[in-house]
Scaffold this active site. Sequence first.
Site, PDB file in Angstrom:
ATOM      1  N   ARG A 153       0.800  -1.216   0.000  1.00  0.00           N
ATOM      2  CA  ARG A 153       0.000   0.000   0.000  1.00  0.00           C
ATOM      3  C   ARG A 153       0.834   1.268   0.000  1.00  0.00           C
ATOM      4  NH1 ARG A 153      -3.129  -3.807   1.867  1.00  0.00           N
ATOM      5  NH2 ARG A 153      -1.205  -4.422   2.855  1.00  0.00           N
ATOM      6  N   THR A 154       1.759   1.381   0.958  1.00  0.00           N
ATOM      7  CA  THR A 154       2.445   2.661   1.138  1.00  0.00           C
ATOM      8  C   THR A 154       3.277   3.005  -0.097  1.00  0.00           C
ATOM      9  OG1 THR A 154       2.513   2.180   3.485  1.00  0.00           O
ATOM     10  CG2 THR A 154       3.901   3.975   2.719  1.00  0.00           C
ATOM     11  N   LYS A 157      26.879  -3.197   0.684  1.00  0.00           N
ATOM     12  CA  LYS A 157      28.348  -3.128   0.537  1.00  0.00           C
ATOM     13  C   LYS A 157      28.981  -2.386   1.701  1.00  0.00           C
ATOM     14  CE  LYS A 157      27.955  -2.748  -4.488  1.00  0.00           C
ATOM     15  NZ  LYS A 157      28.110  -1.809  -5.605  1.00  0.00           N
ATOM     16  N   ARG A 199      11.440   3.728   3.521  1.00  0.00           N
ATOM     17  CA  ARG A 199      11.038   2.766   4.564  1.00  0.00           C
ATOM     18  C   ARG A 199      12.261   1.923   4.894  1.00  0.00           C
ATOM     19  NH1 ARG A 199       5.718  -0.995   4.598  1.00  0.00           N
ATOM     20  NH2 ARG A 199       4.895   1.016   5.221  1.00  0.00           N
ATOM     21  N   HIS A 218       5.192   5.830  11.545  1.00  0.00           N
ATOM     22  CA  HIS A 218       4.707   5.760  10.158  1.00  0.00           C
ATOM     23  C   HIS A 218       3.755   6.944   9.981  1.00  0.00           C
ATOM     24  CE1 HIS A 218       3.392   4.351   6.382  1.00  0.00           C
ATOM     25  NE2 HIS A 218       3.031   3.119   6.668  1.00  0.00           N
TER      26      HIS A 218
END
Length: 308
Positions: A57-58, A86, A107, A135
């Site tokens: 969704r986000t 890395k 995120r 969030h």
Amino acid sequence: MEYTNANILSSKQFDSRSLEQLFKVAKELEPIAQKKLPSDLLRGKVLASVFLEPSTRTRFSFETAMNRLGGRVVTIADLHQSSLTKGETLQDMAHTISFFSDVTVMRHPQAFSVSVFSEGSLVPVINAGDGSNEHPTQAIADIYTLHKEKGSIDGLTIAFLGDLKYSRVVHSLSSLLCHFSVKFIFVSPQALRMPESERQFLHEKGVYFEETENLEDAIKKSEAIYVTRIQRERFENQDEYERLYGVYIISKSLIERCNSDVLIMSPLPRCGEITQDTDQLDGACYFRQVSNGVSVRMALLSLVLGKI
Ligand code: NCD
């Protein structure tokens, strides 16, 4: 709060005026989000979409918001595709991405990592979920939805239930709701209580809340319930997860028995805690939350990019 060029990292940075401003813009942009009107508002702008933890969704919500406003998107959707594997620092990664984008949405699985990332960025950074911390944009979409569904937020009692310890949305949403006159009921097993830091924040803001393990009582006393899944990926001990999974299940019959007017919200995904037959209830608004998420993210991108 001034939006132009701002990093959006936490719900706690918003005030009532900035929320009102955001909702006004979201309402104006709603026909574009709902595919009724085309738009060129963000033409020439590029969003970097960096999702180093699963998302449906986000990520699509941000990318759709940008695309439907005429902007473009570049993306990394796998930690292992990025140079972090890395050994690159988050700040260097942010600095680098700044040369490709006008705004970056990130995120990340670790709490506070998006803030660290933003220190290296030359363009605004929006937090799309940092571990179990916050969030904020989901919380904004949720308040926008609550307002649309109920007409007003002041005076509401809202029950949060499930995994209040690890659900970053609950942390962001309860903080953001402090700008309204609301009461909270936190329903969870002891092991998944609202964290001390969040309870402290609510105390300081003078918000009334109670904690209980009794789901039925909470549903009876609330105008809205906010249902969260038990966040399996945050548990160090999977046996503990298995023990807590399924602790609260919302079903059509439970709602009809306790309070048929209650609004049923969830950030989704659902993993067994809301039965399919609940979807038949008028108060089941979790898919409407998804739709509203596009409008508020359009508003946020436009404001942060100084286009509104
Ligand atoms: C939430 C999240 O990622 O924190 N989902 C979302 O963004 N809509 C909720 C969850 O994963 O449980």
